[in-house]
Structure formats: structure tokens, C-alpha cells
Motif scaffolding. Sequence first.
Motif, PDB file in Angstrom:
ATOM      1  N   GLU A  45       0.835  -1.197   0.000  1.00  0.00           N
ATOM      2  CA  GLU A  45       0.000   0.000   0.000  1.00  0.00           C
ATOM      3  C   GLU A  45       0.875   1.254   0.000  1.00  0.00           C
ATOM      4  O   GLU A  45       1.745   1.404   0.861  1.00  0.00           O
ATOM      5  N   GLY A  46       0.623   2.148  -0.936  1.00  0.00           N
ATOM      6  CA  GLY A  46       1.311   3.436  -0.945  1.00  0.00           C
ATOM      7  C   GLY A  46       0.644   4.364   0.048  1.00  0.00           C
ATOM      8  O   GLY A  46      -0.546   4.643  -0.081  1.00  0.00           O
ATOM      9  N   ILE A  47       1.363   4.825   1.046  1.00  0.00           N
ATOM     10  CA  ILE A  47       0.743   5.630   2.089  1.00  0.00           C
ATOM     11  C   ILE A  47       1.135   7.090   2.030  1.00  0.00           C
ATOM     12  O   ILE A  47       0.362   7.951   2.460  1.00  0.00           O
ATOM     13  N   SER A  48       2.294   7.398   1.484  1.00  0.00           N
ATOM     14  CA  SER A  48       2.678   8.798   1.357  1.00  0.00           C
ATOM     15  C   SER A  48       3.830   8.930   0.380  1.00  0.00           C
ATOM     16  O   SER A  48       4.672   8.035   0.291  1.00  0.00           O
ATOM     17  N   CYS A  49       3.841  10.030  -0.351  1.00  0.00           N
ATOM     18  CA  CYS A  49       4.950  10.281  -1.259  1.00  0.00           C
ATOM     19  C   CYS A  49       5.126  11.787  -1.432  1.00  0.00           C
ATOM     20  O   CYS A  49       4.198  12.561  -1.179  1.00  0.00           O
ATOM     21  N   ILE A  50       6.323  12.149  -1.849  1.00  0.00           N
ATOM     22  CA  ILE A  50       6.658  13.555  -2.017  1.00  0.00           C
ATOM     23  C   ILE A  50       7.400  13.731  -3.322  1.00  0.00           C
ATOM     24  O   ILE A  50       8.362  13.007  -3.615  1.00  0.00           O
ATOM     25  N   ASP A  51       6.933  14.672  -4.128  1.00  0.00           N
ATOM     26  CA  ASP A  51       7.487  14.901  -5.456  1.00  0.00           C
ATOM     27  C   ASP A  51       8.872  15.543  -5.372  1.00  0.00           C
ATOM     28  O   ASP A  51       9.133  16.363  -4.481  1.00  0.00           O
ATOM     29  N   TYR A  58       1.389  13.448  -1.243  1.00  0.00           N
ATOM     30  CA  TYR A  58       0.199  12.601  -1.224  1.00  0.00           C
ATOM     31  C   TYR A  58       0.154  11.843   0.088  1.00  0.00           C
ATOM     32  O   TYR A  58       1.198  11.382   0.584  1.00  0.00           O
ATOM     33  N   TYR A  59      -1.044  11.704   0.629  1.00  0.00           N
ATOM     34  CA  TYR A  59      -1.278  10.822   1.779  1.00  0.00           C
ATOM     35  C   TYR A  59      -2.463   9.921   1.469  1.00  0.00           C
ATOM     36  O   TYR A  59      -3.489  10.380   0.960  1.00  0.00           O
ATOM     37  N   ALA A  60      -2.334   8.678   1.815  1.00  0.00           N
ATOM     38  CA  ALA A  60      -3.481   7.786   1.741  1.00  0.00           C
ATOM     39  C   ALA A  60      -4.508   8.226   2.777  1.00  0.00           C
ATOM     40  O   ALA A  60      -4.147   8.730   3.854  1.00  0.00           O
ATOM     41  N   GLY A  65      -3.580  13.230   8.146  1.00  0.00           N
ATOM     42  CA  GLY A  65      -3.823  13.889   9.425  1.00  0.00           C
ATOM     43  C   GLY A  65      -3.034  13.302  10.573  1.00  0.00           C
ATOM     44  O   GLY A  65      -2.946  13.907  11.658  1.00  0.00           O
ATOM     45  N   ARG A  66      -2.436  12.131  10.355  1.00  0.00           N
ATOM     46  CA  ARG A  66      -1.636  11.491  11.400  1.00  0.00           C
ATOM     47  C   ARG A  66      -0.167  11.342  11.005  1.00  0.00           C
ATOM     48  O   ARG A  66       0.707  11.392  11.876  1.00  0.00           O
ATOM     49  N   PHE A  67       0.083  11.157   9.722  1.00  0.00           N
ATOM     50  CA  PHE A  67       1.455  10.950   9.243  1.00  0.00           C
ATOM     51  C   PHE A  67       1.906  12.199   8.483  1.00  0.00           C
ATOM     52  O   PHE A  67       1.101  12.873   7.826  1.00  0.00           O
ATOM     53  N   THR A  68       3.195  12.465   8.543  1.00  0.00           N
ATOM     54  CA  THR A  68       3.782  13.592   7.818  1.00  0.00           C
ATOM     55  C   THR A  68       5.066  13.136   7.138  1.00  0.00           C
ATOM     56  O   THR A  68       5.961  12.594   7.796  1.00  0.00           O
TER      57      THR A  68
END
Length: 122
Positions: A45-51, A58-60, A65-68
Motif C-alpha cells: 500500500e502506498g501511504i505517502s509520497c513527495i514529489d 500525497y497521503y493515503a 492527518g496522522r502521518f507527515t
Amino acid sequence: VQLQASGGGLVQPGGSLRLSCTGSGFNFNDYSMGWFRQVPGKRREGISCIDSNTGRIYYAPSVKGRFTISRMNAINTVYLQMNNLKPEDSSVYYCAASTHDYGPAPSSYEYWGQGTQVTVSS
């Protein structure tokens, strides 16, 4: 090319962890970075990524709201700050690097780290 993930561990529900992933052997600045997780028998599962260029993030929905996610290009490192952890966040977490458009699809990522275990339990 190497991606080294660290920071996993055992934490109680409601607790926090910060994952780190340091890359080497490639031009880190040119790569979008992502965090994924996978439990046995389920899809990654992709949960977060940064360009890499725009800084878009992006956040799943399950972690928003919980992960950064953040990155520090000067030291070739991407972070995932995880707060208010829940038992369902327990998984092996992977970091990955992509020269394609950033996004949660694992198939877009060329390089992968070895994974770090996160267990949320009382």
C-alpha cells in the motif's frame, strides 16, 4: 543504489514513531520518494509520497492527518513522522524512489529499501 530505512519498532496505540530512509548511489534530488507498507497476504500500500520537483505530497486516506512526510535533500533522507498510531498501522514499512510522476502506485518506483517493522500494540 541503496535505500536504508530505519526507525521502526514497537509502540503503544496513540504513540509516535519517525521512520528515516537514506539513499545512496543515485541523485536523490531527482527522485520522488514514497513510503509504502505491506502485511503478509496483502498488496503493498502506498501511504505517502513527495514529489522531487514541486514538493507536492500525497497521503493515503488511512493516514492523512496522522502521518507527515518530509525530505532533506542535503543528506539524501526522507522521513515519515507517524503520530497517533493505531494497531492497524502495524506493518513492514518500505521507502522507495521514483523518477516518474510521484504517486502511491508501487509500480512507479525503481528503487526499494529493505523495510522496517512497525508494531502497534499494548
